[in-house]
Design a protein around this motif. Structure first.
Motif, PDB file in Angstrom:
ATOM      1  N   PRO A   1      36.995  26.973  46.139  1.00 13.00           N
ATOM      2  CA  PRO A   1      37.044  28.244  46.015  1.00 13.00           C
ATOM      3  C   PRO A   1      36.552  29.212  47.105  1.00 13.00           C
ATOM      4  CG  PRO A   1      35.695  27.327  44.567  1.00 13.00           C
ATOM      5  CD  PRO A   1      36.338  26.284  44.962  1.00 13.00           C
ATOM      6  N   ARG A   2      36.895  30.496  47.296  1.00 13.67           N
ATOM      7  CA  ARG A   2      36.198  31.255  48.100  1.00 13.67           C
ATOM      8  C   ARG A   2      35.022  32.048  47.660  1.00 13.67           C
ATOM      9  NH1 ARG A   2      38.297  31.781  52.788  1.00 13.67           N
ATOM     10  NH2 ARG A   2      37.228  33.809  53.149  1.00 13.67           N
ATOM     11  N   PHE A   3      34.148  32.257  48.404  1.00 12.19           N
ATOM     12  CA  PHE A   3      33.092  33.227  47.823  1.00 12.19           C
ATOM     13  C   PHE A   3      32.688  34.060  48.812  1.00 12.19           C
ATOM     14  CE2 PHE A   3      30.730  30.375  51.130  1.00 12.19           C
ATOM     15  CZ  PHE A   3      30.013  31.432  51.534  1.00 12.19           C
ATOM     16  N   LEU A   4      31.968  35.308  48.259  1.00 13.55           N
ATOM     17  CA  LEU A   4      31.549  36.277  49.198  1.00 13.55           C
ATOM     18  C   LEU A   4      30.067  36.886  48.558  1.00 13.55           C
ATOM     19  CD1 LEU A   4      31.995  38.705  51.105  1.00 13.55           C
ATOM     20  CD2 LEU A   4      32.870  40.022  49.115  1.00 13.55           C
TER      21      LEU A   4
ATOM     22  N   ALA B   1      36.303  46.087  46.094  1.00  9.11           N
ATOM     23  CA  ALA B   1      37.574  45.684  46.521  1.00  9.11           C
ATOM     24  C   ALA B   1      37.939  44.174  46.227  1.00  9.11           C
ATOM     25  CB  ALA B   1      37.605  46.138  48.065  1.00  9.11           C
ATOM     26  N   GLU B   2      36.968  43.609  46.359  1.00  8.62           N
ATOM     27  CA  GLU B   2      37.023  42.107  46.024  1.00  8.62           C
ATOM     28  C   GLU B   2      37.149  41.740  44.484  1.00  8.62           C
ATOM     29  OE1 GLU B   2      37.489  39.960  48.380  1.00  8.62           O
ATOM     30  OE2 GLU B   2      36.627  41.600  49.922  1.00  8.62           O
ATOM     31  N   LEU B   3      36.474  42.617  43.716  1.00 10.40           N
ATOM     32  CA  LEU B   3      36.768  42.307  42.298  1.00 10.40           C
ATOM     33  C   LEU B   3      38.162  42.690  41.952  1.00 10.40           C
ATOM     34  CD1 LEU B   3      33.767  44.104  40.584  1.00 10.40           C
ATOM     35  CD2 LEU B   3      34.134  41.776  40.654  1.00 10.40           C
ATOM     36  N   HIS B   4      39.029  43.597  42.701  1.00 12.39           N
ATOM     37  CA  HIS B   4      40.303  44.009  42.730  1.00 12.39           C
ATOM     38  C   HIS B   4      41.202  42.864  43.005  1.00 12.39           C
ATOM     39  CE1 HIS B   4      43.717  46.417  42.204  1.00 12.39           C
ATOM     40  NE2 HIS B   4      44.126  45.963  43.409  1.00 12.39           N
ATOM     41  N   ARG B   5      40.687  42.041  44.214  1.00 13.55           N
ATOM     42  CA  ARG B   5      41.374  40.804  44.547  1.00 13.55           C
ATOM     43  C   ARG B   5      41.072  39.699  43.692  1.00 13.55           C
ATOM     44  NH1 ARG B   5      39.429  39.625  50.125  1.00 13.55           N
ATOM     45  NH2 ARG B   5      41.193  38.130  49.995  1.00 13.55           N
ATOM     46  N   GLY B   6      40.465  39.732  42.745  1.00  9.93           N
ATOM     47  CA  GLY B   6      40.404  38.249  41.816  1.00  9.93           C
ATOM     48  C   GLY B   6      39.289  37.894  41.787  1.00  9.93           C
TER      49      GLY B   6
ATOM     50  N   GLN C   1      36.003  33.448  43.946  1.00 11.66           N
ATOM     51  CA  GLN C   1      37.300  33.256  43.190  1.00 11.66           C
ATOM     52  C   GLN C   1      37.213  32.108  42.594  1.00 11.66           C
ATOM     53  OE1 GLN C   1      40.157  33.316  46.792  1.00 11.66           O
ATOM     54  NE2 GLN C   1      40.618  35.418  46.340  1.00 11.66           N
ATOM     55  N   PRO C   2      38.073  32.079  41.416  1.00  9.56           N
ATOM     56  CA  PRO C   2      38.373  30.948  40.548  1.00  9.56           C
ATOM     57  C   PRO C   2      39.047  29.925  41.456  1.00  9.56           C
ATOM     58  CG  PRO C   2      39.152  32.897  39.586  1.00  9.56           C
ATOM     59  CD  PRO C   2      38.854  33.487  40.652  1.00  9.56           C
ATOM     60  N   ALA C   3      38.693  28.587  40.983  1.00  7.97           N
ATOM     61  CA  ALA C   3      39.450  27.475  41.856  1.00  7.97           C
ATOM     62  C   ALA C   3      40.901  27.201  41.547  1.00  7.97           C
ATOM     63  CB  ALA C   3      38.659  26.239  41.317  1.00  7.97           C
TER      64      ALA C   3
END
Length: 79
Positions: free
Chosen positions: A15-18, A66-71, A7-9
């Protein structure tokens, strides 16, 4: 096959990562590994087991989308 998303900071928090990784197991099945957390902190690792490559690939694609959709944004990927 793997993909690293982040996710962007936003402000003071890191920032969160996956990281999604799809690998064959020793018994002919497939594992989807999901490692997530904040950059620079402890991460959490979850394992999902699938009997076929098609099921595993579908779960991988669904989790990534799903994660791309969440930003989240893709930082790196490989096959």
């Amino acid at each position: 096959m793997h993909v690293h998303l982040q996710q962007p900071a936003d402000g003071a928090q890191a920032p969160r990562f996956l990281r999604l990784t799809l690998v064959p197991d020793l018994f002919g099945g497939w594992e989807l590994l999901r490692e997530s957390g904040r950059v620079g902190a402890r991460s959490q690792l979850r394992r999902e087991l699938y009997l076929t490559a098609d099921e595993a690939r579908h779960a991988y694609d669904k989790a990534r989308d799903a994660e791309l959709h969440r930003g989240f944004q893709i930082l790196s990927h490989g096959d």
